[in-house]
Design a protein around this motif. Structure first.
Motif, mmCIF file in Angstrom:
data_model
loop_
_atom_site.group_PDB
_atom_site.id
_atom_site.type_symbol
_atom_site.label_atom_id
_atom_site.label_comp_id
_atom_site.label_asym_id
_atom_site.label_seq_id
_atom_site.Cartn_x
_atom_site.Cartn_y
_atom_site.Cartn_z
ATOM 1 N N ASP A 204 -3.541 10.810 -2.580
ATOM 2 C CA ASP A 204 -4.331 11.893 -2.903
ATOM 3 C C ASP A 204 -5.229 11.579 -3.794
ATOM 4 O O ASP A 204 -5.619 12.803 -4.758
ATOM 5 C CB ASP A 204 -3.227 12.723 -3.588
ATOM 6 C CG ASP A 204 -2.155 13.491 -2.574
ATOM 7 O OD1 ASP A 204 -2.358 13.663 -1.292
ATOM 8 O OD2 ASP A 204 -0.742 12.865 -2.612
ATOM 9 N N ASP A 205 -5.900 10.183 -4.438
ATOM 10 C CA ASP A 205 -6.799 9.936 -5.210
ATOM 11 C C ASP A 205 -8.247 11.111 -4.476
ATOM 12 O O ASP A 205 -8.086 10.953 -3.258
ATOM 13 C CB ASP A 205 -7.290 8.915 -5.214
ATOM 14 C CG ASP A 205 -6.126 8.158 -5.639
ATOM 15 O OD1 ASP A 205 -6.128 8.637 -6.968
ATOM 16 O OD2 ASP A 205 -6.529 6.744 -5.752
ATOM 17 N N THR B 256 0.726 -1.268 0.014
ATOM 18 C CA THR B 256 0.338 -0.242 0.257
ATOM 19 C C THR B 256 0.886 1.417 0.168
ATOM 20 O O THR B 256 2.100 1.748 0.223
ATOM 21 C CB THR B 256 -1.570 -0.086 1.195
ATOM 22 O OG1 THR B 256 -0.140 -0.099 2.919
ATOM 23 C CG2 THR B 256 -2.100 -1.092 1.046
ATOM 24 N N PRO B 257 0.317 2.269 -0.261
ATOM 25 C CA PRO B 257 1.513 3.132 -0.832
ATOM 26 C C PRO B 257 1.253 4.118 0.635
ATOM 27 O O PRO B 257 1.074 4.274 1.835
ATOM 28 C CB PRO B 257 0.369 4.502 -1.355
ATOM 29 C CG PRO B 257 -0.569 3.650 -2.070
ATOM 30 C CD PRO B 257 -0.768 2.688 -1.257
ATOM 31 N N SER C 16 -4.198 5.826 -4.057
ATOM 32 C CA SER C 16 -3.341 6.573 -4.036
ATOM 33 C C SER C 16 -3.527 7.381 -3.257
ATOM 34 O O SER C 16 -4.867 7.570 -2.949
ATOM 35 C CB SER C 16 -2.573 7.304 -5.317
ATOM 36 O OG SER C 16 -2.852 8.363 -5.177
ATOM 37 N N GLU D 178 -8.264 -0.212 2.703
ATOM 38 C CA GLU D 178 -8.190 -0.423 1.439
ATOM 39 C C GLU D 178 -9.243 -1.157 1.028
ATOM 40 O O GLU D 178 -10.710 -0.965 0.046
ATOM 41 C CB GLU D 178 -7.049 -0.564 0.422
ATOM 42 C CG GLU D 178 -7.678 -0.535 -0.932
ATOM 43 C CD GLU D 178 -6.366 -0.498 -1.539
ATOM 44 O OE1 GLU D 178 -6.747 -0.640 -2.855
ATOM 45 O OE2 GLU D 178 -5.465 0.504 -1.086
ATOM 46 N N ASP E 200 1.113 7.554 2.925
ATOM 47 C CA ASP E 200 0.989 8.058 3.548
ATOM 48 C C ASP E 200 1.146 9.088 3.901
ATOM 49 O O ASP E 200 2.407 9.198 4.694
ATOM 50 C CB ASP E 200 -0.250 8.087 4.027
ATOM 51 C CG ASP E 200 -1.089 9.517 4.255
ATOM 52 O OD1 ASP E 200 -1.314 10.326 3.709
ATOM 53 O OD2 ASP E 200 -1.748 9.494 5.652
#
Length: 91
Positions: free
Chosen positions: A35-36, A3-4, A33, A18, A6
């Motif tokens: 910032d989506d 996972t990204p 992501s 998620e 943050d």
């Protein structure tokens, strides 16, 4: 699945976050992501309440009323920044 990371919390969210989040988004979205824009991905104001409840159930936490804002639910990164500090250190 990685996972990204943050930038708000400095922590990667877990797969559970998620999975819970995706239930409330339009099907077939690409990997998330930080910032989506969640409202552009299908989240609506009615789903925010159910998503909050689902996150509370999934993690055994309570989201404070002041965190239930459109800004807090704007992006995965912002939402994780609300959830992450509520988690026990040993999670």
């Amino acid at each position: 699945m990685t996972t990204p990371l943050d930038s708000t919390t400095g922590n990667a969210w877990d797969e559970r976050f998620e999975r819970v989040l995706r239930v409330h988004l339009a099907p077939g979205a690409a990997p998330l992501s930080p910032d989506d824009r969640l409202f552009e991905l299908g989240l609506d104001s009615l789903a925010v309440v159910q998503l909050a409840t689902d996150l509370e159930d999934a993690y055994g936490v309570f989201l404070p009323d002041e965190s239930l804002t459109r800004e807090s639910f704007a992006t995965p990164g912002r939402l994780w920044a609300v959830v992450h500090p509520l988690l026990p250190a040993d999670r």
